[in-house]
Design a protein around this motif. Structure first.
Motif, PDB file in Angstrom:
ATOM      1  N   GLU A 134       0.830  -1.205   0.000  1.00  0.00           N
ATOM      2  CA  GLU A 134       0.000   0.000   0.000  1.00  0.00           C
ATOM      3  C   GLU A 134       0.868   1.260   0.000  1.00  0.00           C
ATOM      4  O   GLU A 134       0.594   2.216  -0.732  1.00  0.00           O
ATOM      5  CB  GLU A 134      -0.942   0.007   1.206  1.00  0.00           C
ATOM      6  N   ALA A 135       1.903   1.263   0.836  1.00  0.00           N
ATOM      7  CA  ALA A 135       2.776   2.440   0.889  1.00  0.00           C
ATOM      8  C   ALA A 135       3.461   2.651  -0.455  1.00  0.00           C
ATOM      9  O   ALA A 135       3.585   3.781  -0.946  1.00  0.00           O
ATOM     10  CB  ALA A 135       3.803   2.278   2.009  1.00  0.00           C
ATOM     11  N   ARG A 185      13.147   7.367   9.350  1.00  0.00           N
ATOM     12  CA  ARG A 185      12.322   7.587  10.535  1.00  0.00           C
ATOM     13  C   ARG A 185      13.179   7.534  11.789  1.00  0.00           C
ATOM     14  O   ARG A 185      12.727   7.112  12.839  1.00  0.00           O
ATOM     15  CB  ARG A 185      11.222   6.522  10.595  1.00  0.00           C
TER      16      ARG A 185
ATOM     17  N   ALA B  79       2.478   2.458  13.361  1.00  0.00           N
ATOM     18  CA  ALA B  79       3.505   3.246  12.677  1.00  0.00           C
ATOM     19  C   ALA B  79       4.370   2.419  11.720  1.00  0.00           C
ATOM     20  O   ALA B  79       4.954   2.960  10.785  1.00  0.00           O
ATOM     21  CB  ALA B  79       4.393   3.935  13.705  1.00  0.00           C
ATOM     22  N   MET B  80       4.498   1.113  11.962  1.00  0.00           N
ATOM     23  CA  MET B  80       5.319   0.257  11.086  1.00  0.00           C
ATOM     24  C   MET B  80       4.411  -0.816  10.501  1.00  0.00           C
ATOM     25  O   MET B  80       4.006  -1.734  11.216  1.00  0.00           O
ATOM     26  CB  MET B  80       6.399  -0.451  11.907  1.00  0.00           C
ATOM     27  N   ASN B 104      -0.313   7.012  10.596  1.00  0.00           N
ATOM     28  CA  ASN B 104       1.062   7.057  11.091  1.00  0.00           C
ATOM     29  C   ASN B 104       2.036   6.353  10.158  1.00  0.00           C
ATOM     30  O   ASN B 104       3.167   6.048  10.539  1.00  0.00           O
ATOM     31  CB  ASN B 104       1.136   6.449  12.494  1.00  0.00           C
ATOM     32  N   ASP B 105       1.597   6.126   8.937  1.00  0.00           N
ATOM     33  CA  ASP B 105       2.401   5.382   7.979  1.00  0.00           C
ATOM     34  C   ASP B 105       1.795   5.680   6.608  1.00  0.00           C
ATOM     35  O   ASP B 105       0.594   5.948   6.516  1.00  0.00           O
ATOM     36  CB  ASP B 105       2.294   3.888   8.333  1.00  0.00           C
ATOM     37  N   VAL B 106       2.612   5.617   5.572  1.00  0.00           N
ATOM     38  CA  VAL B 106       2.094   5.934   4.243  1.00  0.00           C
ATOM     39  C   VAL B 106       1.038   4.907   3.804  1.00  0.00           C
ATOM     40  O   VAL B 106       0.158   5.217   3.009  1.00  0.00           O
ATOM     41  CB  VAL B 106       3.248   6.050   3.226  1.00  0.00           C
ATOM     42  N   SER B 107       1.125   3.686   4.342  1.00  0.00           N
ATOM     43  CA  SER B 107       0.073   2.694   4.054  1.00  0.00           C
ATOM     44  C   SER B 107      -1.297   3.242   4.410  1.00  0.00           C
ATOM     45  O   SER B 107      -2.274   3.037   3.684  1.00  0.00           O
ATOM     46  CB  SER B 107       0.275   1.428   4.884  1.00  0.00           C
ATOM     47  N   PHE B 122       4.484  10.218  12.834  1.00  0.00           N
ATOM     48  CA  PHE B 122       5.373   9.219  12.227  1.00  0.00           C
ATOM     49  C   PHE B 122       5.402   9.321  10.704  1.00  0.00           C
ATOM     50  O   PHE B 122       6.153   8.603  10.047  1.00  0.00           O
ATOM     51  CB  PHE B 122       4.946   7.807  12.642  1.00  0.00           C
ATOM     52  N   VAL B 123       4.564  10.181  10.147  1.00  0.00           N
ATOM     53  CA  VAL B 123       4.624  10.450   8.700  1.00  0.00           C
ATOM     54  C   VAL B 123       5.502  11.679   8.514  1.00  0.00           C
ATOM     55  O   VAL B 123       5.362  12.668   9.237  1.00  0.00           O
ATOM     56  CB  VAL B 123       3.213  10.697   8.123  1.00  0.00           C
TER      57      VAL B 123
END
Lengths: 336, 306
Positions: A134-135, A185, B79-80, B104-107, B122-123
């Motif tokens: 997804e990312a 990060r 976040a992960m 908190n994540d691009v997902s 976290f982004v």
């Protein structure tokens, strides 16, 4: 498994070039592609004495192309507000000198690059920390990313699943320094020294690293005010980073590597599996390393890929950090 | 001198990053609901999905109690995200029609494109252009990473006025410095993530890591690394408000967060001077070693008198 048993094109060998001399060494040793950075905070190896001026970059592209080698530019840090122009200029330079791909991490920079130069090939840096389909698809959808450099936290089985679920190529680190923290990060350096890995492009800046001789035959390694390790003065050690230091738990008096031992990632034993999993490129870390390092590592991996005998380990021990190696996360879940 | 009141400023509580016992966790939120001066509460497991099984059944009661007390609840995502189970959980959470979600994540950004959401610390939002992208995709609020200095906060806030985004900064508590796929808590006890036996539940505010010469340095919380020092931006609340920050985030700790929130509430509302507020904070959290270096562009562990 060996490469010759796999019915796919051999992967592209992507090699580090911290200087024009290292770039030449990488090309001569058999790189398919090299990656470099400009002499400023726009890349994550912003160390004094490293990297390229725009003119040097132009010459590097010409030299690479004359040898059929592609040249990538890492623009893989995060511009702080008010300083975006430096990153904009880096993308402009990349376009002007005919770079084959820019390697990006920041969403704003990717937005600028894709919006301004749609034809400029874009890769997603490991610093973007995109570890899920997804990312990765987020970046592919928005910025037509053609290749992702995978974070060093996945097992080979997970890489196989991932590669089957993304609309772009996957580049996998196979050798070099292994960052323990999720890339892009980590503020450990920033916390200890005030220099930000994300914004300034420096992890463990040399100006904040000190080696102090202490009693006996021992050296104290410090980053900022913090003691990272005590080492026998004659021991060969890697460059100190916070994530490879030794510490105490508050309730235990035995020093231990709280995050990871200082080891070098070496996946020569897994190359065939990685190709079968869908890796289209192998990346060697080390823009901060010497020309001799680049030459020997690139030559060894070139030979391994060409011979098809990638299950066998080429002799790389003398260039590994402190002589010790690891499969890191790639070796299996027990690493976690 | 107390600050002039500004109606828009809101006090928020970040998600509990630690593996507290389910009873402690529930009671903490009940007390926040019943007694605290906090406006918005972020709830959700951000650090390690393995912990979720202990808390999942408690969410409805916690969310209900907070909402009934007039708090706005925002659900924070992990976040992960890279394990397939976590991806499915993320997709499911982001698909809930009524919830307001903090990515908190691009997902999570992938799932939340085109609908109102928050972007968590976290982004990586460091600059105006990234903020523009977030705002176009539906971000109503962005909480900046802890390491950004004052001038970056100010410039992002300037841009946020035109995008209509609110800007939030962590103002209290240990700072998140790194994430990993590896569980450093398990590692400290000779275990791995899969066989961790939840050793991260042993310390309420994380496991302190000392340097070899005995200086407390970092704090391990599962696969997260936090600062040993506790952030306090209490002394610059006025400056942050003038810059355009409208949301002040407190990171939860085992100390008396009702009292901490009361101190921040009064300073944010202009009812208590910053220096007097900080004196109260020192007394309220004697175990904390405070730092504010990131704000001043200095090492994050350092302290500069405001």
């Amino acid at each position: 498994m060996t490469v010759s048993e796999i019915d796919v094109a051999p992967p592209e060998l992507v090699c580090p070039a911290g200087t024009p001399a290292a770039l030449r060494a990488a090309v001569e040793a058999g790189a398919d592609a090299v990656y470099c950075g400009l002499r400023n905070a726009t890349n994550a190896r912003n160390f004094p004495g490293l990297n390229f001026t725009p003119d040097e970059l132009r010459e590097a592209v010409a030299f690479g192309h004359s040898r059929n080698v592609r040249v990538f530019l890492a623009v893989n840090t995060f511009p702080p507000a008010g300083h975006f122009d430096l990153w904009r200029e880096a993308i402009d330079v990349a376009h002007d000198v005919g770079i084959d791909a820019v390697v990006l991490a920041d969403i704003g920079v990717a937005d600028y690059a894709a919006g301004t130069y749609p034809e400029l090939r874009r890769h997603l840096s490991v610093q973007a920390g995109a570890a899920s389909p997804e990312a990765i698809r987020y970046f592919c959808d928005a910025y037509a990313i053609r290749r992702v450099v995978l974070p060093r936290l996945l097992t080979v089985a997970e890489i196989r699943l991932l590669c089957s679920a993304i609309p772009c190529e996957a580049e996998v680190f196979v050798f070099g320094n292994i960052g323990m923290m999720a890339e892009g990060r980590c503020s450990l350096t920033s916390y200890a020294t005030g220099t930000s890995t994300n914004m300034d492009g420096i992890c463990s800046p040399a100006c904040d690293v000190r080696f102090d001789p202490i009693e006996g035959n021992t050296t104290a390694a410090r980053i900022g005010p913090f003691l990272i390790d005590r080492l026998p003065s004659d021991e060969r050690t890697g460059y100190p980073t916070i994530c490879k230091g030794r510490y105490f738990r508050a309730d235990d008096d035995r020093p231990y590597y709280a995050f990871e031992e200082p080891r070098t990632l070496n996946l020569t034993g897994l190359l065939a599996e990685l190709i079968a999993a869908g890796a289209t490129a192998f990346k060697i870390e080390g823009r901060q390393r010497s020309r001799a390092y680049v030459r020997s590592v690139v030559a060894a991996f070139r030979a391994a890929i060409n011979s098809g005998a990638v299950g066998r380990s080429p002799d790389l021990g003398d260039v590994a950090e402190s002589g010790r190696e690891t499969l890191g996360a790639f070796g299996g879940k027990q690493w976690r | 001198m107390a600050l002039a009141p500004a109606e828009a400023a809101r006090l928020t509580l970040g998600p509990v990053p630690f593996n507290w016992s389910p009873d402690d966790w529930r009671d903490f939120y009940f007390r926040i609901a019943d007694e605290s001066a906090i406006d918005d509460v972020y709830v959700g497991e951000v650090v390690c999905s393995k912990r979720s099984l202990f808390f999942d059944e408690l969410y409805p009661a916690v969310v209900q109690r907070l909402t009934a007390a007039g708090k706005r609840v925002i659900l924070s995502t992990l976040a992960m995200v890279f394990l397939s189970g976590d991806r499915a959980t993320m997709a499911q959470l982001c698909a809930s029609p009524d919830a307001l979600i903090e990515a908190n994540d691009v997902s999570a950004l992938f799932h939340l494109r085109g609908r109102p959401h928050h972007v968590g610390p976290f982004v990586n939002v460091y600059n105006e252009r990234t903020l523009d992208v977030m705002a176009r995709a539906g971000a109503e609020n962005v909480c900046l990473p802890a390491e950004v200095p004052a001038d970056v906060i100010e410039r992002v806030c300037q841009r946020a006025r035109s995008t209509g985004t609110t800007i939030e900064v962590q103002s209290f508590g240990r700072m998140s410095l790194a994430l990993s796929a590896r569980c450093y808590h398990a590692r400290a006890h000779g275990k791995t993530r899969d066989g961790c036996q939840f050793v991260c539940g042993r310390e309420q505010d994380g496991m302190v890591i000392n340097t070899l010469d005995g200086a407390p340095f970092l704090v391990v919380n599962g696969n997260q690394v936090l600062s040993f020092t506790w952030l306090s931006l209490l002394g610059v609340i006025g400056a942050l408000k003038r810059a355009g920050v409208t949301r002040f985030r407190l990171a939860p700790h085992s100390c008396d967060m009702v009292q901490v929130s009361s101190i921040f509430r009064r300073v944010v509302d202009g009812d208590l001077a910053e220096d007097e507020g900080f004196a109260e904070l020192l007394a309220a959290v004697p175990e904390a070693d405070f730092a504010n270096g990131f704000y001043y562009g200095r090492p994050g562990h350092s302290w500069t008198s405001p």
